[in-house]
Motif scaffolding. Structure first.
Motif, PDB file in Angstrom:
ATOM      1  N   LEU A   4     -77.126  41.561 141.815  1.00  0.00           N
ATOM      2  CA  LEU A   4     -77.834  40.692 142.747  1.00  0.00           C
ATOM      3  C   LEU A   4     -79.319  40.679 142.427  1.00  0.00           C
ATOM      4  O   LEU A   4     -79.919  41.738 142.171  1.00  0.00           O
ATOM      5  N   VAL A   5     -79.921  39.488 142.473  1.00  0.00           N
ATOM      6  CA  VAL A   5     -81.352  39.342 142.226  1.00  0.00           C
ATOM      7  C   VAL A   5     -81.947  38.455 143.304  1.00  0.00           C
ATOM      8  O   VAL A   5     -81.581  37.273 143.419  1.00  0.00           O
ATOM      9  N   GLU A   6     -82.870  39.024 144.080  1.00  0.00           N
ATOM     10  CA  GLU A   6     -83.534  38.272 145.141  1.00  0.00           C
ATOM     11  C   GLU A   6     -84.799  37.588 144.623  1.00  0.00           C
ATOM     12  O   GLU A   6     -85.419  38.066 143.665  1.00  0.00           O
ATOM     13  N   SER A  30     -67.420  34.775 145.587  1.00  0.00           N
ATOM     14  CA  SER A  30     -66.816  34.168 146.773  1.00  0.00           C
ATOM     15  C   SER A  30     -65.870  35.103 147.517  1.00  0.00           C
ATOM     16  O   SER A  30     -65.379  34.760 148.586  1.00  0.00           O
ATOM     17  N   SER A  31     -65.618  36.278 146.972  1.00  0.00           N
ATOM     18  CA  SER A  31     -64.774  37.262 147.643  1.00  0.00           C
ATOM     19  C   SER A  31     -65.574  38.191 148.554  1.00  0.00           C
ATOM     20  O   SER A  31     -64.992  38.919 149.367  1.00  0.00           O
ATOM     21  N   TYR A  32     -66.884  38.169 148.421  1.00  0.00           N
ATOM     22  CA  TYR A  32     -67.737  39.145 149.103  1.00  0.00           C
ATOM     23  C   TYR A  32     -68.433  38.564 150.321  1.00  0.00           C
ATOM     24  O   TYR A  32     -68.946  37.438 150.283  1.00  0.00           O
ATOM     25  N   ASN A  33     -68.441  39.363 151.373  1.00  0.00           N
ATOM     26  CA  ASN A  33     -69.357  39.099 152.469  1.00  0.00           C
ATOM     27  C   ASN A  33     -70.758  39.479 151.988  1.00  0.00           C
ATOM     28  O   ASN A  33     -70.931  40.463 151.268  1.00  0.00           O
ATOM     29  N   MET A  34     -71.742  38.713 152.379  1.00  0.00           N
ATOM     30  CA  MET A  34     -73.097  38.936 151.898  1.00  0.00           C
ATOM     31  C   MET A  34     -74.032  39.225 153.067  1.00  0.00           C
ATOM     32  O   MET A  34     -74.045  38.492 154.057  1.00  0.00           O
ATOM     33  N   GLY A  35     -74.794  40.275 152.912  1.00  0.00           N
ATOM     34  CA  GLY A  35     -75.724  40.659 153.964  1.00  0.00           C
ATOM     35  C   GLY A  35     -77.169  40.638 153.486  1.00  0.00           C
ATOM     36  O   GLY A  35     -77.446  40.727 152.292  1.00  0.00           O
ATOM     37  N   TRP A  36     -78.060  40.493 154.451  1.00  0.00           N
ATOM     38  CA  TRP A  36     -79.490  40.679 154.213  1.00  0.00           C
ATOM     39  C   TRP A  36     -79.956  41.847 155.083  1.00  0.00           C
ATOM     40  O   TRP A  36     -79.609  41.918 156.271  1.00  0.00           O
ATOM     41  N   PHE A  37     -80.756  42.700 154.481  1.00  0.00           N
ATOM     42  CA  PHE A  37     -81.355  43.826 155.166  1.00  0.00           C
ATOM     43  C   PHE A  37     -82.848  43.826 154.860  1.00  0.00           C
ATOM     44  O   PHE A  37     -83.298  43.145 153.937  1.00  0.00           O
ATOM     45  N   ARG A  38     -83.591  44.589 155.624  1.00  0.00           N
ATOM     46  CA  ARG A  38     -85.019  44.704 155.347  1.00  0.00           C
ATOM     47  C   ARG A  38     -85.486  46.114 155.638  1.00  0.00           C
ATOM     48  O   ARG A  38     -84.885  46.833 156.442  1.00  0.00           O
ATOM     49  N   GLN A  39     -86.566  46.489 154.964  1.00  0.00           N
ATOM     50  CA  GLN A  39     -87.132  47.817 155.163  1.00  0.00           C
ATOM     51  C   GLN A  39     -88.648  47.725 155.132  1.00  0.00           C
ATOM     52  O   GLN A  39     -89.231  47.302 154.132  1.00  0.00           O
ATOM     53  N   ALA A  40     -89.258  48.108 156.229  1.00  0.00           N
ATOM     54  CA  ALA A  40     -90.709  48.172 156.328  1.00  0.00           C
ATOM     55  C   ALA A  40     -91.171  49.576 155.944  1.00  0.00           C
ATOM     56  O   ALA A  40     -90.397  50.537 156.058  1.00  0.00           O
ATOM     57  N   PRO A  41     -92.424  49.708 155.519  1.00  0.00           N
ATOM     58  CA  PRO A  41     -92.919  51.034 155.130  1.00  0.00           C
ATOM     59  C   PRO A  41     -92.776  52.049 156.261  1.00  0.00           C
ATOM     60  O   PRO A  41     -93.135  51.780 157.404  1.00  0.00           O
ATOM     61  N   LEU A  93     -89.653  44.646 152.882  1.00  0.00           N
ATOM     62  CA  LEU A  93     -88.950  44.351 151.644  1.00  0.00           C
ATOM     63  C   LEU A  93     -87.540  43.925 152.035  1.00  0.00           C
ATOM     64  O   LEU A  93     -86.845  44.651 152.743  1.00  0.00           O
ATOM     65  N   TYR A  94     -87.166  42.731 151.627  1.00  0.00           N
ATOM     66  CA  TYR A  94     -85.879  42.159 152.012  1.00  0.00           C
ATOM     67  C   TYR A  94     -84.876  42.301 150.866  1.00  0.00           C
ATOM     68  O   TYR A  94     -85.171  41.915 149.727  1.00  0.00           O
ATOM     69  N   TYR A  95     -83.709  42.820 151.210  1.00  0.00           N
ATOM     70  CA  TYR A  95     -82.653  43.054 150.239  1.00  0.00           C
ATOM     71  C   TYR A  95     -81.421  42.230 150.577  1.00  0.00           C
ATOM     72  O   TYR A  95     -81.068  42.076 151.751  1.00  0.00           O
ATOM     73  N   CYS A  96     -80.741  41.737 149.556  1.00  0.00           N
ATOM     74  CA  CYS A  96     -79.401  41.226 149.783  1.00  0.00           C
ATOM     75  C   CYS A  96     -78.399  42.262 149.283  1.00  0.00           C
ATOM     76  O   CYS A  96     -78.715  43.090 148.424  1.00  0.00           O
ATOM     77  N   ALA A  97     -77.206  42.199 149.837  1.00  0.00           N
ATOM     78  CA  ALA A  97     -76.183  43.173 149.521  1.00  0.00           C
ATOM     79  C   ALA A  97     -74.809  42.535 149.647  1.00  0.00           C
ATOM     80  O   ALA A  97     -74.633  41.577 150.413  1.00  0.00           O
ATOM     81  N   ALA A  98     -73.845  43.078 148.920  1.00  0.00           N
ATOM     82  CA  ALA A  98     -72.494  42.529 148.899  1.00  0.00           C
ATOM     83  C   ALA A  98     -71.488  43.590 149.314  1.00  0.00           C
ATOM     84  O   ALA A  98     -71.603  44.754 148.909  1.00  0.00           O
ATOM     85  N   GLY A 115     -84.734  43.713 145.883  1.00  0.00           N
ATOM     86  CA  GLY A 115     -85.586  43.367 147.014  1.00  0.00           C
ATOM     87  C   GLY A 115     -86.670  42.376 146.663  1.00  0.00           C
ATOM     88  O   GLY A 115     -87.089  42.261 145.507  1.00  0.00           O
ATOM     89  N   THR A 116     -87.113  41.639 147.678  1.00  0.00           N
ATOM     90  CA  THR A 116     -88.241  40.719 147.551  1.00  0.00           C
ATOM     91  C   THR A 116     -89.141  40.922 148.766  1.00  0.00           C
ATOM     92  O   THR A 116     -88.665  41.016 149.901  1.00  0.00           O
TER      93      THR A 116
END
Length: 122
Positions: A4-6, A30-41, A93-98, A115-116
């Protein structure tokens, strides 16, 4: 295996908008559920949104409900996160995940991007 590349992060003013993208490699996107997460300092990684493999259903964290929209294009192997009405507290920092499971727990996601960064100025 899914890679994955954000992209799409940046610096915006309060009230501004961004669209994050997450491009996936592999023929099984297309088989994966996709999530977004984030992490602040200094904070734990937190759930933002998740969308089912088909794109038919999504769940949002209360803190972003009504402001953020998750979507996906399985033909393009890409998941998106539209961020509207941004607030300084959205800075992270926002991450996508599968994951093959439809969950809000980061531990349930075996595949992550790098992350982006999203920074919202006041």
């Amino acid at each position: 295996q899914v890679q994955l590349v954000e992209s799409g992060g940046g610096l915006v003013q309060t009230g501004g908008s961004l669209r994050l993208s997450c491009a996936a490699s592999g023929r099984t996107f297309s088989s994966y559920n996709m999530g977004w997460f984030r992490q602040a300092p200094g904070k734990d990684r937190e759930f933002v949104a998740v969308i089912t493999a088909s794109g038919a259903f999504a769940t949002y964290a209360d803190s972003v409900k009504g402001r953020f929209t998750i979507s996906r294009d399985n033909a393009e192997n890409t998941v998106y996160l539209r961020l509207n009405s941004l607030k300084p507290e959205d800075t992270a920092l926002y991450y996508c995940a599968a994951s093959l499971t439809y969950r809000q727990l980061a531990s349930q996601y075996p595949y992550w991007g790098q992350g982006t960064q999203v920074t919202v100025s006041s």
